[in-house]
Design a protein around this motif. Structure first.
Motif, PDB file in Angstrom:
ATOM      1  N   GLY A  19     -26.037  15.379  74.311  1.00 42.35           N
ATOM      2  CA  GLY A  19     -26.871  14.638  75.267  1.00 42.35           C
ATOM      3  C   GLY A  19     -27.158  13.230  74.766  1.00 42.35           C
ATOM      4  N   ASP A  44     -33.868  15.720  68.688  1.00 41.06           N
ATOM      5  CA  ASP A  44     -34.025  14.311  69.080  1.00 41.06           C
ATOM      6  C   ASP A  44     -35.070  13.693  68.158  1.00 41.06           C
ATOM      7  OD1 ASP A  44     -33.377  12.910  72.223  1.00 41.06           O
ATOM      8  OD2 ASP A  44     -34.357  11.811  70.606  1.00 41.06           O
ATOM      9  N   LEU A  78     -29.418  13.340  64.341  1.00 40.06           N
ATOM     10  CA  LEU A  78     -28.229  13.966  63.775  1.00 40.06           C
ATOM     11  C   LEU A  78     -27.549  12.925  62.890  1.00 40.06           C
ATOM     12  CD1 LEU A  78     -26.470  16.644  64.137  1.00 40.06           C
ATOM     13  CD2 LEU A  78     -24.944  15.151  65.417  1.00 40.06           C
ATOM     14  N   ASN A  80     -24.541   7.302  72.404  1.00 43.84           N
ATOM     15  CA  ASN A  80     -23.838   6.297  71.577  1.00 43.84           C
ATOM     16  C   ASN A  80     -22.596   6.898  70.936  1.00 43.84           C
ATOM     17  OD1 ASN A  80     -24.674   7.150  68.624  1.00 43.84           O
ATOM     18  ND2 ASN A  80     -26.489   7.321  69.893  1.00 43.84           N
TER      19      ASN A  80
END
Ligand SMILES: Nc1ncnc2c1ncn2[C@@H]1O[C@H](COP(=O)(O)OP(=O)(O)OP(=O)(O)O)[C@@H](O)[C@H]1O
Length: 336
Positions: free
Chosen positions: A119, A53, A101, A122
């Motif tokens: 998780g 994240d 990512l 979008n």
């Protein structure tokens, strides 16, 4: 001792626990879904867990992102998640990846894990995960939340149907929790369901949701499971072209607004909604009478440049006062 209560299950046993220890899962997005999923997979003793994240913890995350507390505000989610989970189970190899990512890091990263757990919040990232999983040959566990409703599925499992088989049309609009609101329990439950799918896949037990989409509304209590088929041409396209990056425009979500698309007719993606007028930039001079003058019109093109010119021209030459340029445009970029 630690795993005694799950080892007692016929579906797990000592051999299942060994499978868990040898398994690796990459959790992309450690937010409302990723936090509970990470907790249960760490507790269950999955050998290696990647926590990816790029975001930091904010106060509005705390009602649902259960790994974080008030002392963590402003800190990176991946790092804090790793620290908290280490306290839960120090036998698990936890890897914090403080990056988003992207098309450039996805495939290489996915090669290092057995399974990907989504998780994220979008569509761009979900298509990206899908394409990279096809290329790396990995299954992924999907979930998505809208208000009180959630969706759950498993894609690319043993070369089964993919996300593009279910949703081939990529012209969608993102809707965030920030925009709609959500009770923390909803992503909490779906994150746990994702962890369950991941455990089933690793252990090779039960019926995983490959080719099935589970939709539950936790407010009304309604639940349905839809079956969907593989579309081999969608999978072949990814294999041929590579990761097909999809970019959505958040300003496009409002069906009550009017839009002016100043791109040429051949440009992709085509936007066919009824509230969109198509007039290429070069034709605006003689077709400006087709554009409503009284209501607000959002003007867009591919990158935001032509639409900016269009707004300036329509304002100075034709007296439009309610035009707004959509910065960044609407883009679907393929790298093929
Ligand atoms: N491409 C990506 N790579 C890594 N993490 C991602 C990517 N896209 C989204 N995420 C992460 O997925 C998580 C999704 O969490 P969640 O849906 O609970 O929303 P949020 O972004 O934390 O909060 P809010 O929507 O309320 O502002 C976020 O932490 C976000 O940073």
């Amino acid at each position: 001792m630690r795993y005694d209560r799950q080892i007692k299950l016929d579906e797990v046993g000592v051999s299942g626990q060994e499978k868990l220890r040898k398994a690796s899962v990459l959790i992309v997005g450690v937010g409302g879904l990723g936090c509970p999923a990470a907790q249960y997979l760490t507790g269950a003793g999955v050998g290696k867990i990647g926590l990816m994240d790029h975001d930091t913890i904010s106060i509005t995350n705390l009602h649902r992102q259960v790994l974080y507390d008030e002392n963590d505000l402003g800190k990176p989610k991946a790092l804090v998640a790793k620290q908290k989970l280490h306290r839960l189970n120090s036998e698990v190899e936890l890897i914090a990846i403080e990056e988003a990512l992207t098309k450039d890091n996805a495939e290489q990263l996915f090669n290092q894990y057995d399974l990907i757990l989504d998780g994220t919040d979008n569509f761009e990232t979900k298509y990206l995960i899908n394409d990279a999983c096809i290329l790396a040959g990995k299954p992924w566990v999907y979930a998505s939340i809208y208000k009180n409703e959630g969706q759950l599925s498993v894609f690319n499992y043993k070369n089964g149907p993919s996300y593009r088989c279910l949703f081939p049309k990529t012209t969608r609009q993102n809707v965030s929790c920030e925009a709609t609101g959500v009770l923390g329990v909803v992503p909490g439950i779906f994150g746990m369901l994702q962890a369950m799918e991941a455990l089933k896949i690793i252990l090779g037990v039960g019926k995983e949701l490959s080719g099935k989409l589970k939709i539950s509304n936790l407010l009304s209590g309604s639940e349905q499971i839809l079956n969907f088929q593989q579309r081999p041409e969608e999978i072949e396209k990814v294999k041929k072209i590579g990761i097909m990056q999809v970019r959505m425009d958040c300003e496009m979500i409002d069906s009550d607004k009017k839009y002016l698309d100043v791109r040429e007719a051949f440009e992709q993606p085509k936007v066919t909604a009824a509230n969109v007028i198509h007039i290429p930039l070069g034709e605006l001079g003689h077709r400006s009478n087709e554009i409503p003058k009284q209501e607000e019109v959002l003007v867009f093109c591919q990158s935001g440049k032509r639409s900016q010119q269009a707004v300036a021209m329509l304002q100075t030459d034709f007296g439009f006062q309610n035009l707004k340029n959509v910065k960044g445009g609407i883009k679907t970029i393929t790298n093929g």
